[in-house]
Scaffold this motif. Sequence first.
Motif, PDB file in Angstrom:
ATOM      1  N   MET A   1      -8.408  12.367   6.961  1.00 41.23           N
ATOM      2  CA  MET A   1      -8.035  13.795   6.532  1.00 41.23           C
ATOM      3  C   MET A   1      -7.847  13.746   4.956  1.00 41.23           C
ATOM      4  O   MET A   1      -7.018  12.891   4.538  1.00 41.23           O
ATOM      5  CB  MET A   1      -6.602  14.019   7.147  1.00 41.23           C
ATOM      6  N   ASP A   2      -8.390  14.737   4.310  1.00 36.10           N
ATOM      7  CA  ASP A   2      -8.229  14.578   3.032  1.00 36.10           C
ATOM      8  C   ASP A   2      -7.607  16.012   2.412  1.00 36.10           C
ATOM      9  O   ASP A   2      -8.087  17.100   3.098  1.00 36.10           O
ATOM     10  CB  ASP A   2      -9.941  14.588   2.386  1.00 36.10           C
ATOM     11  N   GLY A   3      -6.703  15.743   1.543  1.00 39.63           N
ATOM     12  CA  GLY A   3      -6.042  17.214   0.827  1.00 39.63           C
ATOM     13  C   GLY A   3      -4.997  16.769   0.097  1.00 39.63           C
ATOM     14  O   GLY A   3      -4.909  15.707  -0.542  1.00 39.63           O
ATOM     15  N   VAL A   4      -4.393  17.967  -0.192  1.00 39.72           N
ATOM     16  CA  VAL A   4      -3.186  17.861  -1.230  1.00 39.72           C
ATOM     17  C   VAL A   4      -2.015  17.783  -0.634  1.00 39.72           C
ATOM     18  O   VAL A   4      -1.461  18.449   0.472  1.00 39.72           O
ATOM     19  CB  VAL A   4      -3.329  18.951  -2.035  1.00 39.72           C
ATOM     20  N   PHE A   5      -0.980  16.811  -0.967  1.00 40.70           N
ATOM     21  CA  PHE A   5       0.138  16.614  -0.245  1.00 40.70           C
ATOM     22  C   PHE A   5       1.382  17.166  -0.964  1.00 40.70           C
ATOM     23  O   PHE A   5       1.460  16.574  -2.166  1.00 40.70           O
ATOM     24  CB  PHE A   5       0.421  15.192   0.194  1.00 40.70           C
ATOM     25  N   LYS A   6       2.230  17.847  -0.480  1.00 39.80           N
ATOM     26  CA  LYS A   6       3.335  18.323  -1.013  1.00 39.80           C
ATOM     27  C   LYS A   6       4.264  17.154  -1.221  1.00 39.80           C
ATOM     28  O   LYS A   6       4.816  17.016  -2.407  1.00 39.80           O
ATOM     29  CB  LYS A   6       4.111  19.483  -0.424  1.00 39.80           C
ATOM     30  N   SER A   7       4.200  16.529  -0.166  1.00 42.38           N
ATOM     31  CA  SER A   7       5.192  15.302  -0.313  1.00 42.38           C
ATOM     32  C   SER A   7       4.725  14.434   0.854  1.00 42.38           C
ATOM     33  O   SER A   7       4.048  14.903   1.774  1.00 42.38           O
ATOM     34  CB  SER A   7       6.818  15.474  -0.064  1.00 42.38           C
ATOM     35  N   ILE A   8       4.690  13.110   0.527  1.00 43.44           N
ATOM     36  CA  ILE A   8       4.241  12.077   1.663  1.00 43.44           C
ATOM     37  C   ILE A   8       5.273  10.981   1.684  1.00 43.44           C
ATOM     38  O   ILE A   8       5.333  10.419   0.511  1.00 43.44           O
ATOM     39  CB  ILE A   8       2.631  11.705   1.676  1.00 43.44           C
ATOM     40  N   ASN A   9       5.758  10.519   2.793  1.00 44.04           N
ATOM     41  CA  ASN A   9       6.586   9.265   2.875  1.00 44.04           C
ATOM     42  C   ASN A   9       5.512   8.151   3.331  1.00 44.04           C
ATOM     43  O   ASN A   9       5.204   8.382   4.622  1.00 44.04           O
ATOM     44  CB  ASN A   9       7.624   9.582   3.639  1.00 44.04           C
ATOM     45  N   VAL A  10       5.737   6.958   2.876  1.00 46.41           N
ATOM     46  CA  VAL A  10       5.172   5.998   3.290  1.00 46.41           C
ATOM     47  C   VAL A  10       5.913   4.752   3.263  1.00 46.41           C
ATOM     48  O   VAL A  10       7.006   4.685   2.520  1.00 46.41           O
ATOM     49  CB  VAL A  10       3.716   5.610   2.682  1.00 46.41           C
TER      50      VAL A  10
ATOM     51  N   HIS B   1       8.450   4.774   0.124  1.00 50.50           N
ATOM     52  CA  HIS B   1       8.226   5.504  -1.311  1.00 50.50           C
ATOM     53  C   HIS B   1       7.714   6.960  -0.636  1.00 50.50           C
ATOM     54  O   HIS B   1       7.135   7.136   0.302  1.00 50.50           O
ATOM     55  CB  HIS B   1       6.894   4.842  -1.700  1.00 50.50           C
ATOM     56  N   THR B   2       8.215   7.865  -1.501  1.00 51.44           N
ATOM     57  CA  THR B   2       7.862   9.383  -1.270  1.00 51.44           C
ATOM     58  C   THR B   2       6.876   9.751  -2.426  1.00 51.44           C
ATOM     59  O   THR B   2       7.537   9.366  -3.712  1.00 51.44           O
ATOM     60  CB  THR B   2       9.119  10.297  -1.312  1.00 51.44           C
ATOM     61  N   PHE B   3       5.752  10.229  -2.185  1.00 53.33           N
ATOM     62  CA  PHE B   3       5.033  10.710  -3.313  1.00 53.33           C
ATOM     63  C   PHE B   3       4.951  12.293  -3.309  1.00 53.33           C
ATOM     64  O   PHE B   3       4.947  12.700  -2.235  1.00 53.33           O
ATOM     65  CB  PHE B   3       3.542  10.083  -3.530  1.00 53.33           C
ATOM     66  N   ARG B   4       4.907  12.943  -4.342  1.00 59.27           N
ATOM     67  CA  ARG B   4       4.758  14.503  -4.440  1.00 59.27           C
ATOM     68  C   ARG B   4       3.694  15.064  -5.238  1.00 59.27           C
ATOM     69  O   ARG B   4       3.121  14.323  -6.065  1.00 59.27           O
ATOM     70  CB  ARG B   4       6.196  14.707  -5.123  1.00 59.27           C
ATOM     71  N   ASP B   5       3.200  16.051  -4.659  1.00 53.27           N
ATOM     72  CA  ASP B   5       2.037  16.803  -5.253  1.00 53.27           C
ATOM     73  C   ASP B   5       0.917  15.930  -5.408  1.00 53.27           C
ATOM     74  O   ASP B   5       0.639  15.557  -6.645  1.00 53.27           O
ATOM     75  CB  ASP B   5       2.439  17.472  -6.519  1.00 53.27           C
ATOM     76  N   VAL B   6       0.586  15.225  -4.596  1.00 48.61           N
ATOM     77  CA  VAL B   6      -0.514  14.038  -4.697  1.00 48.61           C
ATOM     78  C   VAL B   6      -1.862  14.478  -3.883  1.00 48.61           C
ATOM     79  O   VAL B   6      -1.629  14.880  -2.750  1.00 48.61           O
ATOM     80  CB  VAL B   6       0.038  12.508  -4.411  1.00 48.61           C
ATOM     81  N   LYS B   7      -2.988  14.016  -4.406  1.00 51.43           N
ATOM     82  CA  LYS B   7      -4.299  14.516  -3.692  1.00 51.43           C
ATOM     83  C   LYS B   7      -4.688  13.176  -3.147  1.00 51.43           C
ATOM     84  O   LYS B   7      -4.486  12.284  -3.841  1.00 51.43           O
ATOM     85  CB  LYS B   7      -5.265  15.047  -4.482  1.00 51.43           C
ATOM     86  N   GLY B   8      -5.068  12.978  -1.809  1.00 55.34           N
ATOM     87  CA  GLY B   8      -5.264  11.652  -1.412  1.00 55.34           C
ATOM     88  C   GLY B   8      -5.995  12.006   0.099  1.00 55.34           C
ATOM     89  O   GLY B   8      -6.340  12.944   0.642  1.00 55.34           O
ATOM     90  N   THR B   9      -6.072  10.818   0.522  1.00 53.33           N
ATOM     91  CA  THR B   9      -6.743  10.474   2.102  1.00 53.33           C
ATOM     92  C   THR B   9      -6.134   9.761   2.890  1.00 53.33           C
ATOM     93  O   THR B   9      -5.396   8.826   2.590  1.00 53.33           O
ATOM     94  CB  THR B   9      -7.971   9.949   1.790  1.00 53.33           C
ATOM     95  N   ILE B  10      -5.848  10.305   4.405  1.00 54.83           N
ATOM     96  CA  ILE B  10      -5.528   9.660   5.276  1.00 54.83           C
ATOM     97  C   ILE B  10      -6.464   8.831   6.072  1.00 54.83           C
ATOM     98  O   ILE B  10      -7.600   9.502   6.502  1.00 54.83           O
ATOM     99  CB  ILE B  10      -4.675  10.242   6.398  1.00 54.83           C
TER     100      ILE B  10
END
Lengths: 238, 238
Positions: free
Chosen positions: A118-127, A150-159
């Motif tokens: 899954m590719d997209g822009v994440f408002k927030s992602i907890n890893v 960690h919580t990343f905000r407003d990040v483009k990435g891939t699952i």
Amino acid sequence: MAENEVYQYSIISALMDGVASHGTPISRVLEHGNHGLGTFRNMVGEMIVIDGTVYQMKSDGTVVLIDNPADTITPFATITRFRATTATQATITSKQDLSALLTRLFPSARNHFLAIRMDGVFKSINVRTAGGQLTPRERLPAVADRQTVHTFRDVKGTIIGFRSPDYIMGINVAGDHLHFIDEERKEGGHILAFETEGDVLVQVAQLSRFHVELPTEDEEFNEAALVKDEKGIAAVEG
Amino acid sequence: MAENEVYQYSIISALMDGVASHGTPISRVLEHGNHGLGTFRNMVGEMIVIDGTVYQMKSDGTVVLIDNPADTITPFATITRFRATTATQATITSKQDLSALLTRLFPSARNHFLAIRMDGVFKSINVRTAGGQLTPRERLPAVADRQTVHTFRDVKGTIIGFRSPDYIMGINVAGDHLHFIDEERKEGGHILAFETEGDVLVQVAQLSRFHVELPTEDEEFNEAALVKDEKGIAAVEG
């Protein structure tokens, strides 16, 4: 190995039992695919394999490119040579939402595997990222107790990840197992939750063959009880 | 497939659930080995693969040579390209005795697979053969309730089988799973017990890679719950 088959080195119950001192060179794993996840010797960090490149996502928040896969050992990894058979633009607001979409896209696949991207822009992602064993044979639940979130905000990435059937629990992780890395390859980890911004691209393939290579000449593996701890695996890997 | 790797078609939990209307041509299974066991469409009889030749051992006591493996379907089979790494002449008086010998020969293999072949003269050997499903999806325990038990006396023959690790239960049969066929290829079945006469030849190899091919486009398989019934599998296949 052909496209869209699952290859895994060792079994998740061995990792649960703390079998992580030895393993196989990552270059050997890469012979079987370009899309995967796993961990490193002594469970130091989370592994993601994206487009054939391997990254180690560490608990201090750094991401390391593994540019010497022949000299880097993994005690547990799952990989496939990914070729999406379904690609869809969708509004996926959460991990639960992605899970529901996969079930809608593949209603008859509950006894098979899915490879997921899954590719997209994440408002927030907890890893979370595992920091590693303090001693040989320290069990995964103990290692996971010290994991960093960690919580990343407003990040483009891939699952990158897999859905595995219930009956595989103990061999691998039943259900959805997803890792994340950002576009800059500077942030990532094992996904706990996420929220997206706008549409994302979800690519999936159903996998119907799986291959397991067991550690050999590895006393830790040979001596481990490898009792299936279903709740324990779900708690640390689900 | 390389020597001494396990290949299996479908999983034992599917057979337990009565998934046996479809399957794969036996010729496809034979591409992966020459030593194995399994069953046939609708669970009619026991399969043994010895030196690359397939026999169907039926509940009426007859043994049929499968000379058209491309046209014969198996819903579940396990096979390896067998090359013994250990060969020993031994006095093996019983199934328990064989089991103990295997553990002595491979003390560190409890988390791996063994492929087993034993040639000798049997004072008596008790086997069972499944007669088949009365209706599609009839579960294996129900089929096994009607199994026929035969006792053969003073017969020369061969045992073919596998020892599988505990964690594989549900995917395959944990423990020792052994089929028998006599030298004349006229008597055989799934072994319940035996008593030998004099020394036998035991040949074994340890297997550390396994490959599972899941049924595709098989609604029975897709719809099955595939819940692991550990006691049930041990009762009908142990």
